[in-house]
Design an enzyme around this catalytic site. Structure first.
Site, PDB file in Angstrom:
ATOM      1  N   SER A   1       0.825  -1.199   0.000  1.00 29.71           N
ATOM      2  CA  SER A   1       0.000   0.000   0.000  1.00 29.71           C
ATOM      3  C   SER A   1       0.860   1.250   0.000  1.00 29.71           C
ATOM      4  O   SER A   1       2.013   1.250   0.454  1.00 29.71           O
ATOM      5  CB  SER A   1      -0.911   0.016   1.228  1.00 29.71           C
ATOM      6  N   ASP A   2       0.300   2.339  -0.494  1.00 26.95           N
ATOM      7  CA  ASP A   2       0.923   3.629  -0.253  1.00 26.95           C
ATOM      8  C   ASP A   2       0.701   3.979   1.215  1.00 26.95           C
ATOM      9  O   ASP A   2      -0.161   3.413   1.893  1.00 26.95           O
ATOM     10  CB  ASP A   2       0.352   4.701  -1.177  1.00 26.95           C
ATOM     11  N   TYR A   3       1.461   4.939   1.704  1.00 25.65           N
ATOM     12  CA  TYR A   3       1.450   5.239   3.127  1.00 25.65           C
ATOM     13  C   TYR A   3       0.061   5.686   3.602  1.00 25.65           C
ATOM     14  O   TYR A   3      -0.471   6.700   3.130  1.00 25.65           O
ATOM     15  CB  TYR A   3       2.476   6.314   3.442  1.00 25.65           C
TER      16      TYR A   3
END
Length: 789
Positions: free
Chosen positions: A327-329
């Site tokens: 995932s992105d942050y």
């Protein structure tokens, strides 16, 4: 290489061991046998794992690194035992003691708290030692770092920003740069880099445009492949000195609504497949890419982190990707808090896992609930197993189970050494594009008695986003002074300030005081009046062009022109009558009509990395010949947006009282020499739908200096069942030629160069006529017709 007998024995053993009680299994587990195939090692290991241990592999520590650190910020095995009894799957950015800021966590204590290199290695060694020696199964930790244009840690080599490297149009250069980045990251104990970005960027208001390879799908794909090959090398297992790459951000991220980061991407499926998907698909098909990161935005009402069609059907199903999806942050929690497609964090975790996301970055906030959700019957064990299997596969492919202690002395030798610094300078020199020149450039060293270096970007080395603190960054002022030492006097004036602070992590960005700037302009004019020529460094700062990751940490803009009093500074200096050469040091494209229309010369330098000052001086004084091109179309102003070269036939009809012509076209760049390109020649004027055609172009250096030209090839489908762009880049080659030298450049166009997605959403090559166009930019082209039957 393992024998067939070994393979059979391992396969049988892995299948049987899953059904044996722990006491009856062999003393040395199969998963610890480095000779065994990865899939069998994963199967054996997972057969030994508890549910909690599986979920632990999907979780990352970032700000939660504090849970496993003592008061001195060193790794604490005792605290790790207590906080993470089931192991740690991944740790974010070991070089950063504080952790990463996110949309819901923007405090100044969570970013930029750098460790010294030796401290980073000590942390990694201690954490890895704990994982291998004290956790039940000895599963090592996966570490990741940011590495967009250099290992983002102190004392590492800083290369030009991605948009600058794209302008080089040099695949080999991008691969070599990323190979050095990989070497420096791996030397500090990390095997996963969050790079490259292959989003096509079609809105310069968007603050992250500097992180991209530009607006074109073909260029982004080619540079993406080069970057991944540099980081990883060939295949799906890591050699020494290599790290897995993470392909970012799938997809639509680079054309957000209103130009605002993470805003919806209003893009139809055909446009996705013909423009936004190709760079990702090309990298997946041509490399062993280790990881893919979805984008923050939504497409057609579905956020990417919850989009099973995007991540499972297309990425894994159609393209065959078998790596990890990370995932992105904080993007998984944002499915609830931002997109409101889940009622709470638990629901967000279910959506992301079902879509195909394997790892929750940066702190595993959502995925920490998965074990309890499995027990409650809300999440299937099979879904957790699938994600765990992919994360473990990444670790085995990285060689982490056979990993050795990281040597800080070796890391010091491998990081920011002479080879790396030389490459950083070469990359900077090859990334400079000359946009304007009335003959003022190149300058002759010593030809001007006094040289004034002026501007807010003159005495600072602008590195751009996702950078740290290199050892010896070189500003324009530094570079000019060194180049002219003993030959001319170099004087300096600030000119203006752009913002009130230089703290890139600051949430609030305040423009500099106009009254103070007016005073500085007067001082700059006084300095310029004593000089023979003015070198003016203007543009952006790391505050004014950046990722806007929160409502109180913005980075997107509504205006494309120079901020503050920079235009006033330019006009005041121009009024002195002295020649003014502009060095554009910026993250956004230079939509600066006043400056480009009035300067004697303009060099587009972007953010050039640590060696930028030397490279700019070399270009100014003719030691190198600018050969880069623009990887984006430069709008005249925000009213033209969106503007990109591969428009559809019905676009760009015209405006009242203005033009549709951009300030500069895609692929544009001047040189100190001249080139002549022949019309394109085809190996055949008629081919079948499954055939290929070769295209040749002769390029001759007709000037008096050696230089580089980028030969560009575009295709136009004249009549199609669905509308097609007026031109689309399908090939490029940068060539270096001595004065009078001629070279023939050859391209091969296969079916992929002519394919489209038809009315039935099938990828096909339709029979018909195609214009094959070649030239030195996207505007000035020569054409020949190809028939496809």
């Amino acid at each position: 290489m393992a024998s067939r007998r070994d393979l059979l024995r391992w396969s049988v053993s892995a299948s049987a061991l899953a059904f044996l009680p722990a006491a009856a299994r062999p003393a040395t587990p199969l998963y610890k046998d480095a000779r065994a195939p990865v899939d069998l090692r994963v199967r054996d290991l997972m057969g030994r794992m508890t549910l909690d241990e599986k979920v632990a592999q999907l979780i990352t520590l970032s700000t939660s690194k504090r849970d496993v650190m003592n008061d001195a910020r060193a790794f604490d095995p005792g605290r790790a035992d207590a906080a993470y009894p089931h192991g740690i799957g991944q740790i974010a950015r070991p070089s950063d003691r504080g952790g990463a800021a996110t949309a819901n966590n923007t405090g100044t204590d969570v970013t930029g708290r750098w460790r010294a290199p030796a401290d980073t290695i000590a942390f990694v060694n201690a954490a890895q030692g704990w994982a291998v020696e004290r956790s039940r199964l000895g599963i090592p930790i996966l570490f990741h770092e940011e590495a967009l244009h250099g290992y983002m840690a102190p004392e590492a080599t800083s290369f030009p920003q991605a948009i600058a490297l794209a302008g080089s149009f040099d695949r080999d250069l991008v691969e070599r740069v990323n190979a050095v980045i990989a070497r420096e990251v791996r030397a500090h104990g990390t095997v996963l880099a969050l790079s490259p970005v292959v989003d096509i960027a079609r809105d310069p208001r968007w603050g992250r445009i500097e992180e991209t390879f530009g607006e074109d799908a073909y260029l982004c794909g080619e540079m993406g492949v080069a970057a991944v090959m540099g980081l990883q090398g060939p295949g799906k297992t890591l050699a020494p000195g290599k790290v897995f790459a993470t392909l970012k951000h799938m997809t639509g991220h680079g054309q957000p609504e209103s130009g605002e980061n993470v805003a919806p991407a209003p893009i139809a499926e055909r446009e996705l497949r013909e423009r936004f998907f190709p760079p990702f698909r090309k990298v997946v098909k041509r490399t062993g890419i280790g990881a893919v990161m979805p984008s923050y935005n939504e497409i057609d009402g579905v956020p990417s982190h919850a989009n099973r069609w995007l991540l499972t059907q297309v990425l894994r199903g159609e393209w065959g990707f078998d790596g990890a999806i990370v995932s992105d942050y904080a993007a998984i929690p944002e499915l609830a808090s931002f997109h409101h497609v889940a009622a709470d964090m638990d629901g967000a975790a279910r959506l992301a896992l079902a879509a195909g996301v394997d790892s929750d970055l940066p702190d595993g906030q959502a995925f920490r609930s998965l074990a309890d959700q499995v027990r409650a019957g809300k999440v299937s064990l099979a879904a957790v197993d699938a994600a765990c299997r992919r994360m473990l596969t990444l670790k085995f492919r990285a060689g982490l189970f056979e990993g050795a202690t990281v040597d800080p002395r070796a890391a010091a030798r491998l990081t920011a050494n002479d080879e790396a610094r030389a490459l950083a300078r070469e990359a900077a020199e090859k990334s400079i594009a000359m946009l304007v020149n009335d003959g003022t450039l190149p300058l002759t060293p010593g030809g001007h008695r006094r040289v004034a270096v002026i501007g807010p970007n003159a005495a600072v080395a602008r590195l751009g986003g996702y950078s740290s603190i290199p050892k010896s960054p070189v500003s324009l002022l530094d570079g000019v002074r060194q180049r002219l030492a003993g030959r001319a006097e170099v004087v300096h004036a600030q000119g203006v300030f752009i913002t009130q602070s230089e703290d890139r992590s600051a949430n609030e960005v305040l423009l500099a005081d106009p009254a103070k700037n007016r005073q500085l302009i007067a001082e700059a004019v006084a300095v310029a009046n004593t000089a023979d020529i003015v070198l003016l460094a203007i543009g952006d700062t790391e505050q004014t062009s950046r990722e806007g990751y929160a409502k109180n940490h913005l980075g997107d803009r509504t205006d494309l022109d120079l901020l503050g009093e920079q235009n006033a500074l330019f006009l005041a200096l121009k009024a002195t009558g002295k020649p003014v050469v502009v060095l554009a040091i910026n993250g956004r494209p230079p939509s600066w009509p006043t400056v480009t229309g009035g300067a004697n010369a303009v060099l587009e330098c972007w953010y050039m990395g640590q060696e930028g000052g030397h490279a700019m001086a070399a270009a100014l004084f003719g030691d190198v010949n600018p050969g880069a091109k623009l990887p984006v179309t430069v709008a005249r102003h925000v009213g033209q947006l969106p503007v990109f070269y591969d428009a559809k036939p019905s676009a760009r009809r015209g405006y009242l009282f203005d033009t549709t012509d951009p300030l500069f076209p895609f692929g544009f760049g001047l040189s100190y020499t001249t080139f002549q390109l022949s019309p394109p020649r085809l190996s055949a004027t008629r081919i079948g739908v499954a055939a290929s055609v070769d295209v040749e172009v002769d390029v001759t250096n007709t000037g008096t200096r050696a230089g580089d030209e980028v030969v560009q090839l575009y295709v136009h489908d004249l009549v199609a069942s669905v509308t097609q762009p007026i031109k689309a880049l399908k090939g490029f080659q940068r060539v270096s030629l001595k004065p009078g030298e001629r070279r023939t450049v050859r391209f091969t166009l296969g079916p992929d160069a002519f394919a489209l997605w038809n009315l039935d959403m099938e990828e096909v090559v339709e029979p018909g006529q195609f214009h094959i166009m070649t030239g030195a930019n996207s505007r000035d082209l020569q054409s020949v017709t190809l028939d496809i039957a």
